[in-house]
Design a protein around this motif. Structure first.
Motif, short mmCIF file in Angstrom:
data_model
loop_
_atom_site.label_atom_id
_atom_site.label_comp_id
_atom_site.label_asym_id
_atom_site.label_seq_id
_atom_site.Cartn_x
_atom_site.Cartn_y
_atom_site.Cartn_z
N ASN A 1 0.69 -1.32 -0.03
CA ASN A 1 -0.10 -0.11 -0.01
C ASN A 1 0.80 1.26 0.05
OD1 ASN A 1 -2.41 -1.32 0.08
ND2 ASN A 1 -2.10 -1.78 2.25
N THR A 2 2.13 1.23 -0.30
CA THR A 2 2.81 2.49 -0.03
C THR A 2 4.10 2.25 -0.98
OG1 THR A 2 4.58 1.66 1.48
CG2 THR A 2 2.61 2.51 2.56
N ASP A 3 4.77 3.37 -1.42
CA ASP A 3 6.12 2.96 -2.20
C ASP A 3 7.10 3.33 -1.54
OD1 ASP A 3 5.64 5.91 -1.72
OD2 ASP A 3 5.65 6.54 -3.89
N LEU A 4 7.12 3.16 -0.27
CA LEU A 4 8.35 3.50 0.81
C LEU A 4 9.36 2.47 0.22
CD1 LEU A 4 6.41 3.29 4.09
CD2 LEU A 4 7.51 5.41 3.19
N TYR A 5 10.60 2.91 0.51
CA TYR A 5 11.81 2.02 0.30
C TYR A 5 11.82 0.96 0.99
CZ TYR A 5 13.90 5.65 -2.41
OH TYR A 5 14.33 6.72 -3.32
N ILE A 6 12.47 -0.30 0.60
CA ILE A 6 12.40 -1.57 1.26
C ILE A 6 12.95 -1.22 2.98
CG2 ILE A 6 12.95 -4.02 1.85
CD1 ILE A 6 10.88 -3.48 -0.42
N LEU A 7 14.05 -0.36 2.74
CA LEU A 7 14.87 -0.08 4.25
C LEU A 7 14.06 0.67 4.99
CD1 LEU A 7 17.20 -0.07 5.85
CD2 LEU A 7 18.09 1.84 4.65
N ASP A 8 13.06 1.70 4.69
CA ASP A 8 12.48 2.35 5.36
C ASP A 8 11.25 1.37 6.08
OD1 ASP A 8 13.56 4.65 5.03
OD2 ASP A 8 12.17 5.09 3.33
N ILE A 9 10.72 0.46 5.55
CA ILE A 9 9.97 -0.52 5.82
C ILE A 9 10.32 -1.32 7.02
CG2 ILE A 9 8.43 -2.36 5.36
CD1 ILE A 9 7.76 -1.12 2.76
N THR A 10 11.59 -1.84 6.74
CA THR A 10 12.39 -2.66 7.66
C THR A 10 12.63 -1.83 9.09
OG1 THR A 10 13.83 -3.46 5.80
CG2 THR A 10 14.68 -3.56 8.10
N LEU A 11 12.93 -0.73 9.13
CA LEU A 11 13.07 0.16 10.19
C LEU A 11 11.71 0.36 10.91
CD1 LEU A 11 15.72 2.63 8.98
CD2 LEU A 11 16.20 0.59 10.40
N MET A 12 10.76 0.63 10.21
CA MET A 12 9.43 0.92 10.64
C MET A 12 8.85 -0.23 11.40
SD MET A 12 7.46 3.13 7.50
CE MET A 12 6.14 3.51 8.38
N VAL A 13 8.84 -1.62 10.84
CA VAL A 13 8.59 -2.42 11.39
C VAL A 13 9.29 -3.02 12.70
CG1 VAL A 13 7.00 -3.15 9.41
CG2 VAL A 13 9.15 -4.26 9.95
N GLY A 14 10.41 -2.56 12.96
CA GLY A 14 11.27 -2.96 14.05
C GLY A 14 12.58 -3.71 13.79
N TYR A 15 12.70 -3.85 12.43
CA TYR A 15 14.20 -4.65 12.30
C TYR A 15 15.23 -3.43 11.96
CZ TYR A 15 11.66 -8.94 11.52
OH TYR A 15 10.80 -9.91 11.81
N THR A 16 16.51 -3.86 12.38
CA THR A 16 17.40 -2.79 12.21
C THR A 16 18.26 -3.25 11.28
OG1 THR A 16 18.86 -3.95 13.98
CG2 THR A 16 17.55 -2.20 14.55
N ASN A 17 18.08 -4.38 10.58
CA ASN A 17 19.07 -5.01 9.45
C ASN A 17 18.32 -5.57 8.25
OD1 ASN A 17 20.33 -6.91 8.18
ND2 ASN A 17 22.08 -6.45 9.52
N GLN A 18 18.44 -4.87 7.13
CA GLN A 18 17.56 -5.07 5.96
C GLN A 18 17.53 -6.65 5.61
OE1 GLN A 18 17.56 -2.34 2.95
NE2 GLN A 18 16.41 -3.80 1.52
N SER A 19 19.02 -7.10 5.87
CA SER A 19 19.28 -8.60 5.20
C SER A 19 18.42 -9.48 6.30
CB SER A 19 20.83 -8.76 5.29
OG SER A 19 21.13 -10.16 5.03
N TYR A 20 18.37 -9.15 7.46
CA TYR A 20 17.75 -10.09 8.33
C TYR A 20 16.44 -10.11 8.31
CZ TYR A 20 16.17 -12.28 12.88
OH TYR A 20 15.25 -13.06 13.65
N TYR A 21 15.83 -8.59 7.96
CA TYR A 21 14.34 -8.69 7.44
C TYR A 21 14.15 -9.43 6.34
CZ TYR A 21 10.40 -6.64 5.09
OH TYR A 21 9.39 -6.26 4.36
N SER A 22 14.93 -9.29 5.21
CA SER A 22 14.52 -10.04 4.12
C SER A 22 14.62 -11.59 4.34
CB SER A 22 15.69 -9.82 3.01
OG SER A 22 15.42 -8.34 2.61
N THR A 23 15.50 -12.16 5.27
CA THR A 23 15.63 -13.78 5.72
C THR A 23 14.26 -13.77 6.24
OG1 THR A 23 17.92 -13.45 5.63
CG2 THR A 23 16.75 -15.28 6.93
#
Length: 72
Positions: free
Chosen positions: A29-51
């Protein structure tokens, strides 16, 4: 122990599930960057979020977004 008994999830697994579900909404529902979404949902590492995203959905966040936008 009570949390697991009531939900069938450990607290950590439930928290990860909740974060991934929220990120799915943001990806769709947004065009936010993946990194921004990563941080918004509480992860501090995009690689870990993707995993974790792939663990819960079997696809990557980018693929999920593209699929929801009918790009794939």
């Amino acid at each position: 122990n009570i949390f697991k008994k009531e939900t069938n999830y450990t607290f950590t697994n439930y928290l990860n599930y909740f974060r991934i579900e929220k990120s799915k909404e943001l990806l769709s529902n947004t065009d936010l960057y993946i990194l921004d979404i990563t941080l918004m949902v509480g992860y501090t590492n995009q690689s870990y979020y993707s995993t974790m995203f792939k663990k819960f959905t079997t696809i990557t966040p980018v693929y999920y977004r593209n699929r929801s936008l009918h790009i794939v």
